[in-house]
Write an enzyme that holds these catalytic residues in place. Structure first.
Site, short mmCIF file in Angstrom:
data_model
loop_
_atom_site.label_atom_id
_atom_site.label_comp_id
_atom_site.label_asym_id
_atom_site.label_seq_id
_atom_site.Cartn_x
_atom_site.Cartn_y
_atom_site.Cartn_z
N TRP A 19 -0.43 -14.42 -5.73
CA TRP A 19 -0.83 -15.55 -6.65
C TRP A 19 -0.90 -15.13 -7.98
CZ3 TRP A 19 -1.72 -20.51 -6.10
CH2 TRP A 19 -2.72 -20.94 -6.83
N LEU A 20 -0.54 -16.07 -8.85
CA LEU A 20 -0.80 -16.12 -10.15
C LEU A 20 -1.08 -17.53 -10.78
CD1 LEU A 20 1.67 -15.22 -13.35
CD2 LEU A 20 1.29 -17.62 -12.81
N ASN A 21 -2.34 -17.68 -11.53
CA ASN A 21 -2.41 -18.80 -12.19
C ASN A 21 -2.52 -18.49 -13.81
OD1 ASN A 21 -5.38 -17.87 -10.98
ND2 ASN A 21 -5.99 -19.40 -12.13
N ASP A 22 -3.62 -18.83 -14.31
CA ASP A 22 -3.66 -18.75 -16.00
C ASP A 22 -3.14 -17.49 -16.47
OD1 ASP A 22 -5.21 -20.67 -14.97
OD2 ASP A 22 -7.25 -19.92 -16.18
N TRP A 82 -12.22 -13.92 -14.42
CA TRP A 82 -11.79 -15.29 -14.85
C TRP A 82 -11.15 -15.25 -16.21
CZ3 TRP A 82 -14.35 -20.19 -12.36
CH2 TRP A 82 -13.89 -20.14 -10.85
N SER A 83 -10.72 -16.26 -16.79
CA SER A 83 -9.91 -16.37 -17.97
C SER A 83 -10.35 -16.02 -19.29
CB SER A 83 -9.16 -17.84 -18.22
OG SER A 83 -8.24 -17.88 -17.10
N ARG A 151 -17.12 -20.97 -19.56
CA ARG A 151 -15.91 -20.15 -19.49
C ARG A 151 -14.90 -20.13 -20.44
NH1 ARG A 151 -15.72 -23.62 -14.76
NH2 ARG A 151 -13.93 -24.75 -14.75
N ASP A 152 -14.05 -19.34 -20.29
CA ASP A 152 -12.64 -19.23 -21.08
C ASP A 152 -12.82 -18.98 -22.64
OD1 ASP A 152 -11.71 -19.55 -18.21
OD2 ASP A 152 -11.35 -21.85 -18.75
N GLU A 209 -11.66 -26.79 -19.80
CA GLU A 209 -11.01 -25.62 -19.34
C GLU A 209 -10.06 -24.83 -20.41
OE1 GLU A 209 -9.55 -25.93 -15.20
OE2 GLU A 209 -11.37 -25.03 -14.64
N1 DQQ Z 1 -8.77 -20.69 -14.11
C1 DQQ Z 1 -9.64 -19.68 -14.19
C2 DQQ Z 1 -10.89 -20.32 -15.08
C3 DQQ Z 1 -10.27 -21.23 -15.81
C4 DQQ Z 1 -9.30 -21.95 -14.77
C5 DQQ Z 1 -10.02 -19.05 -13.13
C6 DQQ Z 1 -8.23 -22.75 -15.39
O1 DQQ Z 1 -11.52 -19.20 -16.05
O2 DQQ Z 1 -11.01 -22.07 -16.30
O3 DQQ Z 1 -9.00 -18.53 -12.14
O4 DQQ Z 1 -7.01 -22.95 -14.54
#
Ligand code: DQQ
Length: 547
Positions: A19-22, A82-83, A151-152, A209
């Site tokens: 898996w990949l996200n941000d 997280w991000s 966050r972020d 976000e």
């Molecule tokens: N994905 C991260 C968060 C962010 C969200 C968690 C946005 O830090 O807000 O994987 O896709």
């Protein structure tokens, strides 16, 4: 070999598996581009122990995988890293601020906190090892915001008073409004104090976000460092907000005063289709950085899988990043322009080209001589003189879903015309990237759309029409399109990057050598293809080699 794995891409960034996200903390350091990403190394799905994958590159096209940069290890990040973002300090050393999910037993009790990380050895250009030098987080959610909506952190920037500033996306406890909280630091990002006023208060109940905030030059394509603020720049504030399906990266352009720490946007975010968007397709949680090697601002965005969870487990991977896009302010000053970084062109190989070819109404022809499943196509359409014709639809009466649906517009005069990508032999699979001209008010508008409806014979795949108004006047300008086609992703750039749509498609038949590419015109009037250039694309080395 790589792309024979089902629908796997050949020149888009993704980990070898799972898996990949941000995208996180992109930066340039001592000759290397660094890219981190939200990663579950154990399965092709998001989980409760997200880590930071880490890769390096010298061209942002070919990537080497390094060991993960951060994994849950401390009480403040034991339930995920997280991000977050990177900041290069004036002495050239990078620091990272990211979001930790703390150790509370019950999920709803867990707080989101800001963690500081520094490289163990700044002489290592690969920045292989990172340490978390503090015993505790450098920021915790203040009382007036929800502890699970904080966050972020953005890249920090330096004000004229010598203080660093950073933004954190949050949601107010009482009003439930989304806010971008502003913090100040006097000691190079190690301690932070909240500024009384948020930089942005959203008039919507949306968590903001992956906020991004950066200067863009008034003229030219060059980028500037995130701390630059003077009369030759404006500022962009981008927020990502989630929707039922996917999410949107929306932005406003405005004026930021470093002395008062006030940002005055030219327009308000409305959380409707009226907002400026980086991309009208699948594109979320993007993050930009200033590339000091080539003086440009580059943006990275996450493109989600739109097939099923079962498909992801069968494929063994899920999630990729859109191609890195250079960003600059359009000459109108009203929007950003985006274009794949020039290094992507190094992958171009076999080339076909033609000029001034008539594309009659209700006709199509195949573009042969390239690998249609892995291609870069640039095409320019020249329209005839637009006649005042009642059959040019008036958009004010048509809902977006119909407007952007290519299947519903067969009765049009000028268009839909464009490209049919990833088409099977019998055309039972095809993805149309199209334009059509409608009458709107006293003038004409161009709709740019992508229709995923017939993109795959598979079930359990989301097939959605995406579209937007293309920012050109069809009476005076030609309509140009660049499509980067890579097995299961199509990135389409209209009008030199004024509007972008990214699409995910999962063909069953139109794969590998069997995939075809066509130019088509379903309108009744002919258009001219004033030029078409198409290239086969080579495979990039994407994380195939690990250190
Ligand atoms: N994905 C991260 C968060 C962010 C969200 C968690 C946005 O830090 O807000 O994987 O896709």
């Amino acid at each position: 070999v790589q792309n024979q794995v089902r629908n796997r891409t050949s020149f888009h960034f993704q980990p070898q598996r799972n898996w990949l996200n941000d995208p996180n903390a992109p930066m340039y350091y001592k000759g290397f581009y660094h890219l981190f990403y939200q990663h579950n190394p154990l399965a092709p799905e998001f989980n409760r122990k997200i880590i930071w994958g880490h890769s390096v590159s010298q061209d942002m096209v070919n990537w080497i995988q390094l060991p993960p940069a951060f994994s849950p290890s401390e009480s403040y990040d034991i339930n995920s890293c997280w991000s977050g973002s990177a900041t290069i300090l004036p002495d050239g050393k990078p620091v990272i601020l990211y979001t930790g999910i703390d150790d509370q037993e019950r999920r709803e009790d867990r707080s989101q906190v800001t963690v500081l990380a520094v490289p163990k050895d700044v002489s290592d250009p690969l920045l292989r090892e990172w340490i978390k030098p503090k015993q505790k987080p450098v920021m915790v959610p203040p009382e007036d915001v929800l502890h699970y909506c904080f966050r972020d952190p953005t890249t920090a920037w330096l004000g004229p008073d010598g203080k660093w500033r950073v933004l954190i996306g949050a949601k107010e406890r009482d009003t439930r409004r989304g806010v971008a909280l502003l913090y100040h630091s006097t000691d190079e990002c190690a301690q932070w104090e909240r500024h009384p006023e948020p930089l942005l208060v959203a008039q919507a109940n949306e968590m903001l976000e992956c906020v991004d905030f950066f200067p863009v030059k008034l003229a030219g394509k060059e980028g500037v460092d995130t701390s630059v603020n003077n009369a030759s720049v404006r500022h962009v504030l981008k927020v990502s907000f989630e929707e039922q399906i996917g999410g949107k990266d929306c932005y406003v352009i405005g004026t930021y005063c470093s002395e008062t720490d006030r940002f005055v946007p030219d327009s308000e975010l409305t959380y409707t289709s009226a907002d400026l968007r980086y991309d009208h397709g699948w594109f979320y949680a993007s993050k930009s950085f200033f590339d000091s090697a080539k003086n440009r601002r580059i943006n990275w965005g996450w493109v989600v899988e739109t097939d099923s969870r079962e498909d992801d487990f069968e494929k063994g991977w899920a999630g990729l990043l859109a191609l890195p896009r250079q960003m600059w302010l359009d000459t109108s000053g009203k929007r950003l322009m985006q274009w794949p970084i020039q290094e992507i062109n190094y992958l171009r190989t076999r080339h076909v080209s033609f000029h001034n070819r008539q594309l009659e109404g209700r006709s199509m022809f195949e573009i042969t001589g390239i690998t249609a499943a892995q291609a870069d196509v640039e095409v320019t359409f020249d329209l005839p003189v637009l006649e005042h014709n009642a059959r040019i639809r008036d958009s004010t009466h048509i809902a977006d879903a119909v407007l952007f649906n290519y299947g519903n517009s067969l009765g049009c005069v000028y268009g839909p015309f464009g490209l049919l990508a990833l088409a099977s032999n019998d055309l039972s699979e095809q993805t149309a990237i199209f334009f059509k001209i409608i009458r709107r008010g006293n003038g004409y508008s161009v709709i740019m759309g992508i229709d995923e409806n017939r993109s795959s014979l598979r079930d359990n795949v989301q097939k959605i029409p995406h579209g937007t108004f293309l920012d050109v006047d069809p009476r005076h300008e030609k309509i140009s399109l660049r499509c980067l086609i890579d097995h299961s992703i199509i990135e389409s750039y209209g009008a030199g990057g004024r509007n972008v749509i990214t699409s995910r498609v999962y063909p069953k038949l139109a794969i590998g050598e069997a995939a075809k590419l066509y130019a088509f015109n379903n309108g009744t009037k002919g258009v001219t293809i004033s030029s078409l250039d198409a290239w086969s694309m080579r495979n990039a080395q994407i994380n195939t080699n690990a250190i």
